[in-house]
Design an enzyme around this catalytic site. Sequence first.
Site, mmCIF file in Angstrom:
data_model
loop_
_atom_site.group_PDB
_atom_site.id
_atom_site.type_symbol
_atom_site.label_atom_id
_atom_site.label_comp_id
_atom_site.label_asym_id
_atom_site.label_seq_id
_atom_site.Cartn_x
_atom_site.Cartn_y
_atom_site.Cartn_z
ATOM 1 N N ASN A 40 -11.270 -2.756 -4.770
ATOM 2 C CA ASN A 40 -10.886 -1.993 -5.762
ATOM 3 C C ASN A 40 -11.352 -1.022 -6.965
ATOM 4 O O ASN A 40 -10.699 -0.044 -7.681
ATOM 5 C CB ASN A 40 -9.196 -1.604 -5.909
ATOM 6 N N ASP A 96 1.023 -1.362 0.397
ATOM 7 C CA ASP A 96 0.258 0.032 -0.138
ATOM 8 C C ASP A 96 0.493 1.303 0.356
ATOM 9 O O ASP A 96 1.776 1.048 0.468
ATOM 10 C CB ASP A 96 -0.925 -0.027 1.219
HETATM 11 C C1 IPE Z 1 -5.505 -2.743 0.299
HETATM 12 O O1 IPE Z 1 -5.038 -1.086 0.215
HETATM 13 C C2 IPE Z 1 -5.494 -3.089 -1.408
HETATM 14 C C3 IPE Z 1 -4.172 -3.865 -2.250
HETATM 15 C C4 IPE Z 1 -2.849 -2.821 -1.632
HETATM 16 C C5 IPE Z 1 -3.924 -4.206 -3.511
HETATM 17 P P1 IPE Z 1 -6.223 -0.291 -0.714
HETATM 18 O O2 IPE Z 1 -5.517 0.759 -0.699
HETATM 19 O O3 IPE Z 1 -7.064 -0.819 -0.964
HETATM 20 O O4 IPE Z 1 -6.509 -0.349 1.238
HETATM 21 P P2 IPE Z 1 -7.450 0.582 2.342
HETATM 22 O O5 IPE Z 1 -9.171 0.851 1.352
HETATM 23 O O6 IPE Z 1 -7.321 1.249 2.569
HETATM 24 O O7 IPE Z 1 -8.515 -0.248 3.325
HETATM 25 C C1 IPE Z 2 -1.757 0.348 -3.647
HETATM 26 O O1 IPE Z 2 -1.608 1.791 -3.577
HETATM 27 C C2 IPE Z 2 -2.351 -0.297 -4.763
HETATM 28 C C3 IPE Z 2 -3.296 -0.578 -4.754
HETATM 29 C C4 IPE Z 2 -4.848 -0.406 -4.415
HETATM 30 C C5 IPE Z 2 -3.703 -1.268 -6.205
HETATM 31 P P1 IPE Z 2 -2.740 2.536 -3.711
HETATM 32 O O2 IPE Z 2 -3.017 2.810 -4.416
HETATM 33 O O3 IPE Z 2 -3.864 1.994 -1.725
HETATM 34 O O4 IPE Z 2 -2.287 4.226 -2.629
HETATM 35 P P2 IPE Z 2 -2.407 5.235 -1.563
HETATM 36 O O5 IPE Z 2 -3.570 3.779 -0.279
HETATM 37 O O6 IPE Z 2 -3.431 5.282 -2.358
HETATM 38 O O7 IPE Z 2 -1.392 5.942 -1.158
HETATM 39 MG MG MG Z 3 -4.340 2.168 0.066
#
Ligand code: IPE
Ligand code: IPE
Ligand code: MG
Length: 246
Positions: free
Chosen positions: A71, A23
């Site tokens: 997502n 993340d």
């Molecule tokens: C978790 O991250 C999913 C991945 C890393 C693919 P998210 O960014 O989707 O999680 P939330 O929304 O902060 O819970």
């Molecule tokens: C994780 O990074 C990747 C995916 C969920 C695909 P994020 O896109 O959730 O990054 P943040 O949490 O917004 O920084």
């Molecule tokens: Mg995230």
Amino acid sequence: MFRRKVKDIMTDERLDTVAIITDGNGRWATKRGLLRSDGHIAGAKRIQPVLETFRRIGVHNVIMYAFSTENWKRPKEEINVIMKLIHKYLIEVVEEKLKTDDSFCIKFIGDLTPIPEPLRSKCIELENKAKDRPFCCSVALNYGGRDEIVHAANAAFADGHTRLTEEIMSRYMYTGTTPDPELVIRTGGNLRISNFLLWQCAYSEYAVIKTLWPDFGDREIMACVRDFYKRSRRFGGLDKDEAKKK
Ligand code: IPE
Ligand code: IPE
Ligand code: MG
């Protein structure tokens, strides 16, 4: 050098399977005045070096959270970028690696049904190219822990099971024969599980690190691994020393 450092802190605790919630790509980009897609590009570049480091220290399975069932709520453009990046990565990195490295294989966990073509076919092709090799990367794609549990129960019923047990459920999980992770790492600092491996993490150790995924490297891996070996894993019982005294 790194391996020797890890050997110094190792205990007899097993560290065979590591799961990572990768993340922080978006925040990494925003902090730099870049687009979120740039964050995903930077994040994709970290995958291979991180896998190599875990392999060097004796880990056999790394489960990476690439895209969750939640997502899909993101803007279409961002989803397209992520899917394209995964496809590019599979062709440019994984396909090549499968040709040259006979101890590596890749698996996909999650429901691939809604994954757009040609990515979906590429996932299936690469998974079928090599199986049961000493080091395996499991990619969680359209993965949700709740979806997985419901899917496992339905699949077991469809096969004629009328009474579920923990052993049967484990067998029907997307993770299949991959062992439950001893350690789950979340980058980006958020203290939540985000629907990741709900069944498999019943007794996993958690390490949440503030570092954003595109900045995650050997130093951070070392910090997580060191922390893991300092923990006392009791599984509801007593510490080994305490148990001996009884
Ligand atoms: C978790 O991250 C999913 C991945 C890393 C693919 P998210 O960014 O989707 O999680 P939330 O929304 O902060 O819970
Ligand atoms: C994780 O990074 C990747 C995916 C969920 C695909 P994020 O896109 O959730 O990054 P943040 O949490 O917004 O920084
Ligand atoms: Mg995230």
